[in-house]
Design an enzyme around this catalytic site. Sequence first.
Site, short mmCIF file in Angstrom:
data_model
loop_
_atom_site.label_atom_id
_atom_site.label_comp_id
_atom_site.label_asym_id
_atom_site.label_seq_id
_atom_site.Cartn_x
_atom_site.Cartn_y
_atom_site.Cartn_z
NE ARG A 67 40.51 34.54 45.38
CZ ARG A 67 39.91 35.70 44.93
NH1 ARG A 67 38.77 36.06 45.73
NH2 ARG A 67 40.27 36.55 44.28
CG HIS A 108 29.51 34.31 39.88
ND1 HIS A 108 28.71 35.25 40.48
CD2 HIS A 108 30.13 33.62 40.87
CE1 HIS A 108 28.32 34.73 41.83
NE2 HIS A 108 29.40 33.92 42.22
#
Length: 717
Positions: free
Chosen positions: A400, A430
């Site tokens: 993001r 991640h």
Amino acid sequence: MKPNNPSRLFNRELSWLFFNTRVLEEAENQDVPLLERVRFLSISASNLDEFYMVRVAGLREQVRAGLQGDDPSQSPPAEQLTKIDRRAGKIVARQNRCWGKLQRELAAEKINVLDMDALSDAQHVTLRESFDADILPLLTPLAVDPAHPFPFIPNLGFGIVLGLQQAGRDPLFGLITVPLNVPRFVEIKGSGKDRNFVKIEDALHAFAPEIYPDFEITSSGVFRITRDSGIAVDERAEDLVLHFENLLRQRRRGLVIRLEVNRQMDVSLQNFLTSSFDCAEETISNKADILGLCDLSQLVKVGPKALLFPSFSARFPERIREFDGDCLAAIAAKDIVVHHPYEEFDVVIQFLQQAARDPNVVAIKQTLYRTSEDSPIVGALIDAAESGKNVTALVELKARFDEASNMRWARDLERAGVQVVYGFVGYKTHAKVSLVIRREQKELRKYTHLGTGNYHAENAKIYTDLALFTADPIIGEDVGKLFNFMTSYNEPRGLKKLSIAPLTLREDLLKHMDREIAHAHAGRPATIWAKMNALVDPIIIEKLYSASQAGVKIDLVVRGICCLRPGVEGMSENIRVKSIIGRFLEHSRIVCFGNGEELPSDQALVYISSADWMPRNLNRRIETFVPVESPTVHNQILDQIMMANLLDNANSWELQATGRYVRVAQKEGVPRFSAHEYFMENPSLSGRGTALADSAPAHLENADISDSQIFHPKLVS
């Protein structure tokens, strides 16, 4: 009580707002240097912006769709929004009071943010000259009517709105938005020692009659908008990069979910803005005298260094120097963990750059979640590919606010011949992993980096993170299977040391907790220490409650959101939660299990991880959970890093059963101890070379500490 009963869990969004309040309290903390307090105020405002862009926007969408939310532990979205707006309003009011106080303290240090009526005639002339030369040409003043429709204003757009009247015409509204390249605080150059500034909105108000010379200005006000910045990814898109480019353009035009106006704005102007932005049902905030406090970071950059934290230079691990800077040789000799920001991020860069140059390195595999604009990591991968090495980069497009830069890096990598993979369909990658494969004596040897943070050189100067380097062949084999999983969907089988979300991480965590419960039932010591950024997952929380009820002693260091309710008799009386907010942003994830012994212990099981304990990390992300087995690294993480975090009484807050956070008080006879200062002053255990063998860090086990801070009996004075 049932699992997920709301009384057992704190609300996620309100818990985040309480975290941001702790950040704001650092702006009020007189022990923090003045410009650093201004920075904390700026950060708290920027945090709140992002919270509205993402979290509030998501709740608003649920309300519009008539949904009741997908989490039975939380209130309905509409009810949550009411509570959020009430709490956020208190934060905004407190931010404005804080700024008033800081403004006076800055003035005492000859940094003045002046009102227009406080300017001398000479200052007014100087301001006007710089405004006409450097600002006015960049502005596009508008009069809004059918021929001049209301313009598109981007996310976090800021400006002034005016009521205009001209003889013989109907009233109009004027609009002047402030471009991104215009400073928020306009400096008035002078010959004295004072630095004098005027807010850009005040200058616009003052010069508006000359910008609109044919109109009478009947009213004016300041406004700022926050747009929905969420994007809904269609994982079935044939060209994922092109799809993301389209989504980013859509996000730029997301719905306005918060309209901020200054306290004195006329109702007619507010109604005009509400109608123009079509945000009547959204958050309208009119409690502030100054909007966009995140822009205060501009003042931090111009102030004297004496008003900042004392300068600090990160150390380069002595062990690597003793191998003449040869990272691979140092890692081959013994595992090493690099503790950012106290130790240089250059170790990570040097590791990859050396691999790119080494003719015996045949392959490099790398995940990229976030990285800096001028990334030396990407540069090393490009160099390696151009030199003929087999280079694979897994670039996560769904990071993001970093999607655009990640797409740019992906194209650069592809042009250099790197095999680029764009994450997983359905999952976000991640994990922070590098794998270097080197041919040594006719065999392939694997060198692995596994981190708790990202590959961003600037973030590594302020985020506390751990970077484990190891040549352990079993971990190397497991990491190879992880990359195969990410590139080909071949689910790894027979992992021997690594746990991976969403496949095994949650299950392995629960098994470890069950073992501690079994130790407690057998009358053996049972302890869990863990450090993370957020604790939200209800399944993990319920298991921690079960462990507490069995007698397991649990100490948690949770920087931000914590939905677990500690200290409740019969449920969580054996759980204590603290949060550390200070000079550096706590970001490392560590988990320690006593394994039948009191912590700290050589028998303890110690892990580092890329994952917080949240449903998104455990269910929808590729994450790693890595055992720490090297004795030196084990001792560093357990006896040094975790111990210092638990001992900290200078930057710590304790979570109460009511949901309140209480700053740890300085008690008579208990010395002040700051984990951040300790790590700045003491070398790490695994980074020490032979020349530092006798300079062990301060003995933490002998430190005095209140029983209200930690369960470990050896540390209780």
